[in-house]
Design an enzyme around this catalytic site. Sequence first.
Site, PDB file in Angstrom:
ATOM      1  N   TYR B 297       0.961  -1.188   0.123  1.00  0.00           N
ATOM      2  CA  TYR B 297       0.086  -0.007   0.001  1.00  0.00           C
ATOM      3  C   TYR B 297       0.937   1.151   0.039  1.00  0.00           C
ATOM      4  O   TYR B 297       1.832   1.192   0.814  1.00  0.00           O
ATOM      5  CB  TYR B 297      -0.941   0.086   1.203  1.00  0.00           C
ATOM      6  CG  TYR B 297      -1.982   0.914   1.340  1.00  0.00           C
ATOM      7  CD1 TYR B 297      -2.890   0.997   0.137  1.00  0.00           C
ATOM      8  CD2 TYR B 297      -1.908   1.967   2.193  1.00  0.00           C
ATOM      9  CE1 TYR B 297      -3.879   2.409   0.174  1.00  0.00           C
ATOM     10  CE2 TYR B 297      -3.069   2.760   2.706  1.00  0.00           C
ATOM     11  CZ  TYR B 297      -3.884   2.992   1.608  1.00  0.00           C
ATOM     12  OH  TYR B 297      -4.957   4.065   1.455  1.00  0.00           O
ATOM     13  N   TYR B 345      -0.916   5.060 -10.666  1.00  0.00           N
ATOM     14  CA  TYR B 345      -2.124   4.557 -11.257  1.00  0.00           C
ATOM     15  C   TYR B 345      -3.227   4.788 -10.979  1.00  0.00           C
ATOM     16  O   TYR B 345      -3.822   5.797 -11.640  1.00  0.00           O
ATOM     17  CB  TYR B 345      -1.665   2.888 -10.995  1.00  0.00           C
ATOM     18  CG  TYR B 345      -2.925   1.873 -11.455  1.00  0.00           C
ATOM     19  CD1 TYR B 345      -3.406   2.166 -12.748  1.00  0.00           C
ATOM     20  CD2 TYR B 345      -3.320   0.823 -10.859  1.00  0.00           C
ATOM     21  CE1 TYR B 345      -4.668   1.746 -13.276  1.00  0.00           C
ATOM     22  CE2 TYR B 345      -4.425   0.140 -11.444  1.00  0.00           C
ATOM     23  CZ  TYR B 345      -4.798   0.512 -12.809  1.00  0.00           C
ATOM     24  OH  TYR B 345      -6.068  -0.473 -13.109  1.00  0.00           O
TER      25      TYR B 345
END
Lengths: 140, 359
Positions: B297, B345
Amino acid sequence: MPDPYEAPLPKPTPETRPYWDALRKHELHLQRCGACNEAYFYPRNFCPNCLSSDVAWFQASGRGRLHTFTIVHVTGPNPVLPVPYVLAMIELEEGPCLMSNLVGVEPDPSSLWCEMLVQIEYADVTEECTLARFRPVEGA
Amino acid sequence: MRASDLSREPELVLGKLQEGRGSVAIVGAAESDRVGKQPDKSALMLHAEGARNALADAGLSVSDVDAVMSTGRQTANEVPEYLGIRPRYLDNTQMGGCSFIAQLQHAMVVINAGVAEVVLITHGESGRSRVGMGARTVPSDSLGGQFEAPFGVGGPATRYTLAATRHMHEYGTTKDQLAEVAVATRKWATLNPRAAMRDPITIDDVKSSRMIAWPFNLLDCCLVTDGGGALVVTSAERARDMRQKPVYVLGTGEATHHNLISQMPRFHVWDAAVQAGQSAWEMSGATPADIDLAMLYDAFTIVPILALEALGFCESGEGGAFVEGQRTAPGGALPMNTNGGGLSYTHSGIMGCISSSRR
Ligand SMILES: [Zn+2]
Protein backbone atom coordinates in the site's frame (compact mmCIF):
# COMPACT_ATOMS: atom_id res chain seq x y z
CA MET A 1 -7.53 34.22 15.62
CA PRO A 2 -10.41 34.48 13.14
CA ASP A 3 -13.55 36.03 14.59
CA PRO A 4 -15.85 34.17 14.77
CA TYR A 5 -13.81 30.99 15.12
CA GLU A 6 -14.99 28.65 12.36
CA ALA A 7 -12.58 25.73 12.62
CA PRO A 8 -13.86 22.42 14.04
CA LEU A 9 -14.80 22.55 17.72
CA PRO A 10 -15.06 19.59 20.08
CA LYS A 11 -18.42 18.61 21.54
CA PRO A 12 -17.76 17.01 24.94
CA THR A 13 -19.34 13.69 25.88
CA PRO A 14 -20.01 12.49 29.46
CA GLU A 15 -16.62 10.84 29.91
CA THR A 16 -14.66 13.72 28.37
CA ARG A 17 -16.51 16.68 29.89
CA PRO A 18 -14.19 17.02 32.96
CA TYR A 19 -11.21 17.33 30.60
CA TRP A 20 -12.81 20.14 28.60
CA ASP A 21 -14.17 21.86 31.74
CA ALA A 22 -10.67 21.90 33.26
CA LEU A 23 -9.17 23.41 30.11
CA ARG A 24 -11.66 26.28 30.35
CA LYS A 25 -10.14 26.99 33.78
CA HIS A 26 -6.69 26.79 32.16
CA GLU A 27 -5.78 23.52 33.80
CA LEU A 28 -4.78 20.30 32.06
CA HIS A 29 -6.45 17.33 33.75
CA LEU A 30 -5.66 13.71 32.95
CA GLN A 31 -6.73 10.42 34.47
CA ARG A 32 -4.60 7.90 36.32
CA CYS A 33 -5.45 4.32 37.23
CA GLY A 34 -5.31 3.43 40.93
CA ALA A 35 -4.82 -0.25 40.15
CA CYS A 36 -1.88 -0.12 37.72
CA ASN A 37 -0.78 3.52 38.22
CA GLU A 38 -0.87 4.23 34.47
CA ALA A 39 -1.87 7.70 33.30
CA TYR A 40 -3.78 7.68 30.03
CA PHE A 41 -5.40 9.82 27.35
CA TYR A 42 -8.12 10.27 25.95
CA PRO A 43 -10.55 10.25 28.90
CA ARG A 44 -12.45 7.07 29.74
CA ASN A 45 -14.26 5.91 32.87
CA PHE A 46 -11.96 2.90 33.10
CA CYS A 47 -8.27 2.22 32.59
CA PRO A 48 -7.44 1.12 29.02
CA ASN A 49 -4.35 -0.63 30.35
CA CYS A 50 -6.04 -2.96 32.89
CA LEU A 51 -9.80 -2.18 32.61
CA SER A 52 -10.04 -1.13 36.26
CA SER A 53 -12.74 1.39 37.21
CA ASP A 54 -10.47 2.75 39.93
CA VAL A 55 -9.47 5.86 37.99
CA ALA A 56 -9.09 9.45 39.17
CA TRP A 57 -8.47 12.85 37.60
CA PHE A 58 -5.31 14.77 38.43
CA GLN A 59 -3.76 18.02 37.28
CA ALA A 60 -0.90 17.51 34.84
CA SER A 61 2.14 19.78 34.58
CA GLY A 62 1.50 20.86 30.99
CA ARG A 63 5.12 20.12 30.14
CA GLY A 64 6.26 17.60 27.59
CA ARG A 65 8.18 16.91 24.42
CA LEU A 66 7.40 17.25 20.75
CA HIS A 67 7.13 13.60 19.78
CA THR A 68 6.40 14.03 16.08
CA PHE A 69 4.89 16.70 13.84
CA THR A 70 3.89 17.81 10.39
CA ILE A 71 3.79 21.29 8.90
CA VAL A 72 0.44 21.59 7.17
CA HIS A 73 0.40 23.77 4.05
CA VAL A 74 -2.87 22.64 2.45
CA THR A 75 -6.18 22.50 4.32
CA GLY A 76 -9.91 22.86 3.86
CA PRO A 77 -11.79 26.18 4.04
CA ASN A 78 -11.58 26.77 7.82
CA PRO A 79 -8.06 26.01 9.02
CA VAL A 80 -7.46 25.87 12.78
CA LEU A 81 -4.55 28.29 12.38
CA PRO A 82 -3.22 30.27 9.43
CA VAL A 83 -1.23 28.00 7.08
CA PRO A 84 1.37 26.74 7.36
CA TYR A 85 0.71 25.47 10.88
CA VAL A 86 2.29 22.75 12.96
CA LEU A 87 0.20 19.68 13.78
CA ALA A 88 1.99 17.95 16.63
CA MET A 89 1.96 14.92 18.86
CA ILE A 90 2.98 15.94 22.37
CA GLU A 91 4.37 13.38 24.78
CA LEU A 92 3.42 14.70 28.21
CA GLU A 93 5.73 14.37 31.21
CA GLU A 94 3.15 12.11 32.82
CA GLY A 95 3.35 9.65 29.92
CA PRO A 96 0.33 10.02 27.64
CA CYS A 97 0.58 11.44 24.13
CA LEU A 98 -1.95 13.88 22.75
CA MET A 99 -2.49 15.69 19.48
CA SER A 100 -2.13 19.45 19.48
CA ASN A 101 -0.67 22.40 17.61
CA LEU A 102 2.76 23.82 18.24
CA VAL A 103 2.66 27.63 18.24
CA GLY A 104 5.17 30.37 18.96
CA VAL A 105 7.71 28.89 16.56
CA GLU A 106 8.53 29.29 12.86
CA PRO A 107 6.58 26.62 10.96
CA ASP A 108 9.76 25.48 9.27
CA PRO A 109 11.53 22.12 9.50
CA SER A 110 14.79 23.84 10.50
CA SER A 111 13.12 25.33 13.62
CA LEU A 112 11.51 22.10 14.79
CA TRP A 113 12.81 18.78 16.01
CA CYS A 114 11.43 15.68 17.69
CA GLU A 115 12.02 15.67 21.48
CA MET A 116 12.02 19.50 21.64
CA LEU A 117 10.79 20.60 25.10
CA VAL A 118 7.35 22.19 25.04
CA GLN A 119 4.84 23.64 27.45
CA ILE A 120 1.11 24.12 27.30
CA GLU A 121 -0.58 27.27 26.07
CA TYR A 122 -4.31 27.64 26.68
CA ALA A 123 -6.15 28.95 23.63
CA ASP A 124 -9.63 30.30 24.39
CA VAL A 125 -10.96 29.87 20.87
CA THR A 126 -14.60 30.57 21.87
CA GLU A 127 -16.40 31.45 25.10
CA GLU A 128 -17.19 27.77 25.62
CA CYS A 129 -14.02 26.14 24.35
CA THR A 130 -10.38 26.24 25.33
CA LEU A 131 -7.89 24.15 23.38
CA ALA A 132 -4.57 22.88 24.71
CA ARG A 133 -1.86 24.13 22.37
CA PHE A 134 1.87 23.96 23.07
CA ARG A 135 4.89 26.19 22.52
CA PRO A 136 8.61 25.55 22.83
CA VAL A 137 10.04 26.06 26.34
CA GLU A 138 12.00 29.34 26.39
CA GLY A 139 15.74 28.83 26.35
CA ALA A 140 15.50 25.05 26.13
CA MET B 1 -31.93 -34.17 17.18
CA ARG B 2 -31.87 -36.71 20.03
CA ALA B 3 -31.41 -35.59 23.61
CA SER B 4 -28.09 -37.40 23.83
CA ASP B 5 -26.72 -35.25 20.98
CA LEU B 6 -27.72 -32.05 22.75
CA SER B 7 -25.96 -33.03 25.96
CA ARG B 8 -22.74 -33.92 24.16
CA GLU B 9 -19.72 -31.80 25.04
CA PRO B 10 -19.02 -29.35 22.22
CA GLU B 11 -15.79 -30.04 20.40
CA LEU B 12 -13.22 -27.36 20.56
CA VAL B 13 -11.92 -26.40 17.11
CA LEU B 14 -8.95 -24.07 17.24
CA GLY B 15 -6.05 -23.03 15.10
CA LYS B 16 -7.75 -23.78 11.79
CA LEU B 17 -6.98 -20.45 10.18
CA GLN B 18 -3.25 -21.08 10.20
CA GLU B 19 -3.94 -24.34 8.34
CA GLY B 20 -5.69 -22.42 5.59
CA ARG B 21 -2.74 -22.30 3.17
CA GLY B 22 -4.02 -22.83 -0.36
CA SER B 23 -7.55 -23.70 0.82
CA VAL B 24 -9.22 -20.97 -1.20
CA ALA B 25 -8.49 -19.26 -4.48
CA ILE B 26 -9.30 -16.08 -6.34
CA VAL B 27 -11.14 -17.18 -9.48
CA GLY B 28 -12.31 -13.80 -10.73
CA ALA B 29 -10.77 -10.36 -10.47
CA ALA B 30 -11.64 -7.15 -12.24
CA GLU B 31 -11.72 -3.40 -12.01
CA SER B 32 -14.34 -0.97 -13.17
CA ASP B 33 -14.34 -0.40 -16.94
CA ARG B 34 -12.22 2.68 -16.41
CA VAL B 35 -10.29 4.15 -13.52
CA GLY B 36 -9.34 7.77 -13.04
CA LYS B 37 -11.74 10.69 -13.13
CA GLN B 38 -15.31 9.50 -13.72
CA PRO B 39 -17.89 12.14 -12.81
CA ASP B 40 -20.50 10.11 -14.73
CA LYS B 41 -20.38 7.21 -12.24
CA SER B 42 -21.63 6.99 -8.66
CA ALA B 43 -19.69 5.02 -6.10
CA LEU B 44 -22.34 2.31 -6.15
CA MET B 45 -22.11 2.08 -9.95
CA LEU B 46 -18.37 1.53 -9.56
CA HIS B 47 -18.99 -1.28 -7.05
CA ALA B 48 -21.41 -2.91 -9.47
CA GLU B 49 -19.14 -2.49 -12.49
CA GLY B 50 -16.27 -4.18 -10.68
CA ALA B 51 -18.57 -6.94 -9.42
CA ARG B 52 -20.11 -7.67 -12.81
CA ASN B 53 -16.72 -7.69 -14.49
CA ALA B 54 -15.26 -10.00 -11.84
CA LEU B 55 -18.19 -12.41 -12.05
CA ALA B 56 -17.85 -12.47 -15.85
CA ASP B 57 -14.13 -13.11 -15.42
CA ALA B 58 -14.98 -16.07 -13.18
CA GLY B 59 -17.77 -17.33 -15.46
CA LEU B 60 -20.29 -17.03 -12.63
CA SER B 61 -23.59 -15.23 -12.18
CA VAL B 62 -25.12 -13.45 -9.20
CA SER B 63 -27.05 -16.59 -8.28
CA ASP B 64 -23.75 -18.35 -7.57
CA VAL B 65 -22.74 -15.79 -4.94
CA ASP B 66 -23.58 -16.65 -1.36
CA ALA B 67 -21.46 -14.15 0.56
CA VAL B 68 -20.87 -10.46 -0.12
CA MET B 69 -18.10 -8.41 1.46
CA SER B 70 -17.90 -4.67 0.89
CA THR B 71 -16.64 -1.62 2.61
CA GLY B 72 -16.71 2.12 2.42
CA ARG B 73 -19.76 4.29 2.33
CA GLN B 74 -21.51 1.91 -0.03
CA THR B 75 -21.69 -0.92 2.39
CA ALA B 76 -22.34 -4.61 2.17
CA ASN B 77 -26.00 -3.88 2.88
CA GLU B 78 -26.47 -1.85 -0.28
CA VAL B 79 -24.35 -3.83 -2.72
CA PRO B 80 -26.36 -7.09 -2.71
CA GLU B 81 -29.64 -5.24 -3.19
CA TYR B 82 -28.17 -3.18 -6.03
CA LEU B 83 -26.85 -6.30 -7.76
CA GLY B 84 -29.85 -8.53 -6.98
CA ILE B 85 -27.87 -10.90 -4.80
CA ARG B 86 -29.42 -12.59 -1.77
CA PRO B 87 -26.38 -13.63 0.23
CA ARG B 88 -26.46 -15.66 3.42
CA TYR B 89 -23.35 -13.98 4.73
CA LEU B 90 -22.43 -10.31 4.84
CA ASP B 91 -19.18 -8.65 5.85
CA ASN B 92 -19.04 -4.90 6.27
CA THR B 93 -15.52 -4.53 7.60
CA GLN B 94 -14.26 -0.95 7.48
CA MET B 95 -10.58 -0.66 8.17
CA GLY B 96 -9.66 1.78 5.43
CA GLY B 97 -7.48 0.81 2.53
CA CYS B 98 -6.71 -2.67 3.76
CA SER B 99 -10.36 -3.71 4.17
CA PHE B 100 -10.41 -5.88 1.04
CA ILE B 101 -7.21 -7.66 1.93
CA ALA B 102 -8.64 -8.39 5.36
CA GLN B 103 -11.80 -9.61 3.66
CA LEU B 104 -9.76 -12.10 1.66
CA GLN B 105 -8.94 -13.69 5.01
CA HIS B 106 -12.58 -13.40 6.07
CA ALA B 107 -13.54 -15.17 2.84
CA MET B 108 -11.11 -17.96 3.69
CA VAL B 109 -12.69 -18.31 7.12
CA VAL B 110 -16.29 -18.49 5.94
CA ILE B 111 -15.51 -20.79 3.03
CA ASN B 112 -13.57 -23.19 5.24
CA ALA B 113 -16.32 -23.04 7.86
CA GLY B 114 -18.81 -24.11 5.21
CA VAL B 115 -20.84 -20.93 5.62
CA ALA B 116 -20.39 -19.86 2.01
CA GLU B 117 -18.87 -21.28 -1.14
CA VAL B 118 -18.59 -18.28 -3.44
CA VAL B 119 -17.60 -14.95 -1.89
CA LEU B 120 -17.82 -11.67 -3.77
CA ILE B 121 -15.62 -8.86 -2.41
CA THR B 122 -16.48 -5.48 -3.93
CA HIS B 123 -15.15 -1.96 -3.81
CA GLY B 124 -16.29 1.25 -5.43
CA GLU B 125 -15.34 4.77 -4.58
CA SER B 126 -15.89 8.10 -6.23
CA GLY B 127 -12.91 9.50 -4.40
CA ARG B 128 -12.25 12.34 -6.79
CA SER B 129 -15.65 13.22 -8.24
CA ARG B 130 -17.49 12.45 -4.95
CA VAL B 131 -20.62 11.21 -6.73
CA GLY B 132 -22.93 9.26 -4.43
CA MET B 133 -20.43 9.45 -1.58
CA GLY B 134 -22.28 11.49 1.03
CA ALA B 135 -20.69 14.23 3.09
CA ARG B 136 -17.21 13.80 4.52
CA THR B 137 -17.77 14.84 8.12
CA VAL B 138 -16.32 13.87 11.46
CA PRO B 139 -18.98 14.23 14.19
CA SER B 140 -17.83 16.83 16.72
CA ASP B 141 -18.69 14.53 19.64
CA SER B 142 -16.74 11.56 18.24
CA LEU B 143 -13.26 10.87 19.58
CA GLY B 144 -11.71 12.17 16.37
CA GLY B 145 -13.99 15.21 16.49
CA GLN B 146 -12.86 16.03 20.02
CA PHE B 147 -9.19 15.09 20.08
CA GLU B 148 -7.97 15.46 16.49
CA ALA B 149 -10.17 17.66 14.30
CA PRO B 150 -9.73 20.81 16.46
CA PHE B 151 -5.99 20.66 15.68
CA GLY B 152 -6.36 20.54 11.94
CA VAL B 153 -6.10 16.93 10.92
CA GLY B 154 -7.07 17.52 7.31
CA GLY B 155 -7.00 14.31 5.35
CA PRO B 156 -4.56 11.44 5.27
CA ALA B 157 -1.54 13.59 4.36
CA THR B 158 -1.65 15.10 7.85
CA ARG B 159 -1.67 11.64 9.46
CA TYR B 160 1.00 9.65 7.61
CA THR B 161 3.36 12.60 7.88
CA LEU B 162 3.41 12.08 11.65
CA ALA B 163 4.84 8.61 11.06
CA ALA B 164 7.27 9.90 8.44
CA THR B 165 8.69 12.64 10.69
CA ARG B 166 9.28 10.24 13.56
CA HIS B 167 10.82 7.68 11.18
CA MET B 168 13.20 10.37 9.95
CA HIS B 169 14.06 11.24 13.56
CA GLU B 170 14.61 7.65 14.70
CA TYR B 171 16.45 6.33 11.68
CA GLY B 172 17.70 9.27 9.65
CA THR B 173 15.39 8.48 6.76
CA THR B 174 15.66 11.26 4.16
CA LYS B 175 13.36 13.06 1.75
CA ASP B 176 15.47 11.64 -1.07
CA GLN B 177 14.71 8.13 0.13
CA LEU B 178 11.00 8.90 0.27
CA ALA B 179 11.22 10.27 -3.26
CA GLU B 180 12.89 7.06 -4.50
CA VAL B 181 9.58 5.30 -3.91
CA ALA B 182 7.64 7.83 -5.99
CA VAL B 183 10.18 7.70 -8.82
CA ALA B 184 10.28 3.88 -8.95
CA THR B 185 6.51 3.61 -8.83
CA ARG B 186 6.16 6.12 -11.67
CA LYS B 187 8.50 3.99 -13.80
CA TRP B 188 6.09 1.09 -13.40
CA ALA B 189 3.16 3.36 -14.27
CA THR B 190 4.78 4.26 -17.59
CA LEU B 191 4.30 0.58 -18.49
CA ASN B 192 0.60 0.56 -17.57
CA PRO B 193 -1.63 2.14 -20.21
CA ARG B 194 -4.43 2.55 -17.65
CA ALA B 195 -2.27 4.53 -15.24
CA ALA B 196 -3.21 8.14 -14.61
CA MET B 197 0.33 9.49 -14.35
CA ARG B 198 2.78 8.14 -16.93
CA ASP B 199 5.46 10.80 -17.37
CA PRO B 200 8.77 9.80 -15.77
CA ILE B 201 9.83 11.87 -12.76
CA THR B 202 13.06 12.45 -10.86
CA ILE B 203 13.89 12.75 -7.17
CA ASP B 204 14.23 16.50 -7.69
CA ASP B 205 10.78 16.64 -9.29
CA VAL B 206 9.33 15.04 -6.16
CA LYS B 207 11.17 17.38 -3.81
CA SER B 208 10.31 20.49 -5.78
CA SER B 209 6.62 19.67 -6.21
CA ARG B 210 4.15 21.69 -4.16
CA MET B 211 4.44 21.28 -0.38
CA ILE B 212 1.33 19.59 1.02
CA ALA B 213 2.30 18.77 4.58
CA TRP B 214 6.00 18.61 5.41
CA PRO B 215 7.70 16.18 4.91
CA PHE B 216 5.35 15.33 2.02
CA ASN B 217 5.42 17.20 -1.25
CA LEU B 218 2.65 16.62 -3.76
CA LEU B 219 4.48 13.73 -5.46
CA ASP B 220 4.90 11.94 -2.12
CA CYS B 221 1.10 11.67 -2.03
CA CYS B 222 -1.13 9.24 -3.88
CA LEU B 223 -3.64 10.25 -6.49
CA VAL B 224 -7.28 10.71 -5.69
CA THR B 225 -9.33 8.97 -8.35
CA ASP B 226 -12.63 7.21 -9.00
CA GLY B 227 -12.64 3.47 -9.37
CA GLY B 228 -14.08 0.15 -8.41
CA GLY B 229 -13.11 -3.47 -8.40
CA ALA B 230 -14.04 -6.88 -7.16
CA LEU B 231 -12.72 -10.33 -6.37
CA VAL B 232 -14.49 -13.69 -6.55
CA VAL B 233 -13.17 -16.21 -4.05
CA THR B 234 -14.08 -19.86 -3.69
CA SER B 235 -12.75 -23.11 -2.30
CA ALA B 236 -9.64 -24.60 -3.88
CA GLU B 237 -11.71 -27.64 -4.75
CA ARG B 238 -14.31 -25.72 -6.72
CA ALA B 239 -11.65 -23.45 -8.20
CA ARG B 240 -10.12 -26.36 -10.12
CA ASP B 241 -12.99 -26.52 -12.61
CA MET B 242 -13.43 -22.83 -13.17
CA ARG B 243 -12.70 -20.71 -16.20
CA GLN B 244 -9.60 -18.92 -14.89
CA LYS B 245 -6.41 -20.41 -13.59
CA PRO B 246 -6.93 -20.11 -9.81
CA VAL B 247 -4.80 -17.71 -7.79
CA TYR B 248 -4.41 -19.71 -4.58
CA VAL B 249 -4.30 -17.78 -1.33
CA LEU B 250 -1.27 -19.05 0.54
CA GLY B 251 -1.15 -16.73 3.50
CA THR B 252 -3.21 -13.98 5.06
CA GLY B 253 -2.99 -11.79 8.11
CA GLU B 254 -4.96 -9.03 9.72
CA ALA B 255 -4.43 -6.79 12.73
CA THR B 256 -5.58 -3.47 14.07
CA HIS B 257 -3.79 -1.54 16.79
CA HIS B 258 -5.40 1.89 16.68
CA ASN B 259 -8.11 3.85 14.93
CA LEU B 260 -7.09 7.45 15.58
CA ILE B 261 -3.63 8.38 14.31
CA SER B 262 -3.04 10.10 17.66
CA GLN B 263 -3.36 6.69 19.33
CA MET B 264 -0.70 5.01 17.17
CA PRO B 265 1.46 3.15 19.68
CA ARG B 266 4.77 3.86 17.91
CA PHE B 267 4.90 6.29 15.01
CA HIS B 268 8.09 4.93 13.48
CA VAL B 269 7.03 1.27 13.47
CA TRP B 270 3.95 -0.17 11.81
CA ASP B 271 3.25 -2.63 14.61
CA ALA B 272 -0.09 -3.79 13.22
CA ALA B 273 1.59 -4.72 9.92
CA VAL B 274 4.24 -6.63 11.86
CA GLN B 275 1.50 -8.70 13.48
CA ALA B 276 -0.47 -9.22 10.26
CA GLY B 277 2.72 -10.10 8.41
CA GLN B 278 3.70 -12.71 10.96
CA SER B 279 0.35 -14.37 10.43
CA ALA B 280 0.72 -14.38 6.64
CA TRP B 281 4.29 -15.68 6.70
CA GLU B 282 3.38 -18.37 9.20
CA MET B 283 0.38 -19.58 7.22
CA SER B 284 2.20 -19.56 3.90
CA GLY B 285 5.49 -20.99 5.10
CA ALA B 286 7.16 -18.39 2.89
CA THR B 287 9.78 -15.80 3.78
CA PRO B 288 10.59 -12.43 2.20
CA ALA B 289 13.31 -14.16 0.18
CA ASP B 290 10.63 -16.16 -1.65
CA ILE B 291 8.79 -13.07 -2.86
CA ASP B 292 9.28 -12.04 -6.50
CA LEU B 293 6.79 -9.19 -6.48
CA ALA B 294 5.50 -7.04 -3.63
CA MET B 295 2.33 -4.98 -3.78
CA LEU B 296 2.52 -2.71 -0.75
CA TYR B 297 0.00 0.00 0.00
CA ASP B 298 1.42 3.33 -1.07
CA ALA B 299 -0.94 6.08 -0.04
CA PHE B 300 2.25 8.05 0.68
CA THR B 301 5.90 7.33 0.01
CA ILE B 302 6.61 6.49 3.66
CA VAL B 303 4.03 3.69 3.73
CA PRO B 304 5.85 1.06 1.61
CA ILE B 305 9.03 1.87 3.58
CA LEU B 306 7.20 1.12 6.84
CA ALA B 307 5.72 -2.01 5.26
CA LEU B 308 9.06 -3.32 3.96
CA GLU B 309 10.39 -3.09 7.53
CA ALA B 310 7.25 -4.50 9.16
CA LEU B 311 7.14 -7.48 6.81
CA GLY B 312 10.80 -8.29 7.25
CA PHE B 313 12.12 -7.38 3.78
CA CYS B 314 14.70 -5.38 5.71
CA GLU B 315 15.52 -4.56 9.32
CA SER B 316 13.68 -1.84 11.22
CA GLY B 317 15.09 1.52 10.21
CA GLU B 318 16.61 0.25 6.97
CA GLY B 319 13.57 0.81 4.76
CA GLY B 320 14.90 4.12 3.49
CA ALA B 321 18.22 2.62 2.48
CA PHE B 322 16.43 -0.43 1.06
CA VAL B 323 14.55 1.58 -1.58
CA GLU B 324 17.64 3.56 -2.63
CA GLY B 325 19.09 3.04 -6.10
CA GLN B 326 15.64 2.31 -7.54
CA ARG B 327 15.61 -1.17 -6.01
CA THR B 328 11.83 -1.47 -6.39
CA ALA B 329 11.72 -0.13 -9.99
CA PRO B 330 11.65 -2.16 -13.23
CA GLY B 331 14.94 -4.07 -13.30
CA GLY B 332 15.41 -3.67 -9.53
CA ALA B 333 15.88 -6.52 -7.06
CA LEU B 334 12.34 -6.30 -5.66
CA PRO B 335 9.66 -5.21 -8.15
CA MET B 336 7.07 -3.32 -6.11
CA ASN B 337 3.66 -1.89 -7.01
CA THR B 338 4.14 -2.86 -10.62
CA ASN B 339 0.85 -1.37 -11.78
CA GLY B 340 2.05 2.09 -10.78
CA GLY B 341 0.48 1.93 -7.35
CA GLY B 342 -1.67 4.50 -5.67
CA LEU B 343 1.04 7.05 -6.33
CA SER B 344 0.80 6.89 -10.12
CA TYR B 345 -1.88 4.39 -11.24
CA THR B 346 -5.07 5.00 -9.30
CA HIS B 347 -6.26 5.58 -5.76
CA SER B 348 -9.91 6.11 -5.07
CA GLY B 349 -9.34 6.82 -1.40
CA ILE B 350 -9.15 3.26 -0.27
CA MET B 351 -7.83 0.73 -2.69
CA GLY B 352 -7.30 -2.97 -2.71
CA CYS B 353 -5.56 -5.85 -4.28
CA ILE B 354 -7.70 -6.04 -7.38
CA SER B 355 -5.10 -5.20 -9.97
CA SER B 356 -2.55 -7.24 -8.04
CA SER B 357 -4.65 -10.31 -8.66
CA ARG B 358 -5.10 -9.40 -12.29
CA ARG B 359 -1.40 -9.96 -12.63
ZN1 LIG C 1 -4.95 0.28 35.10
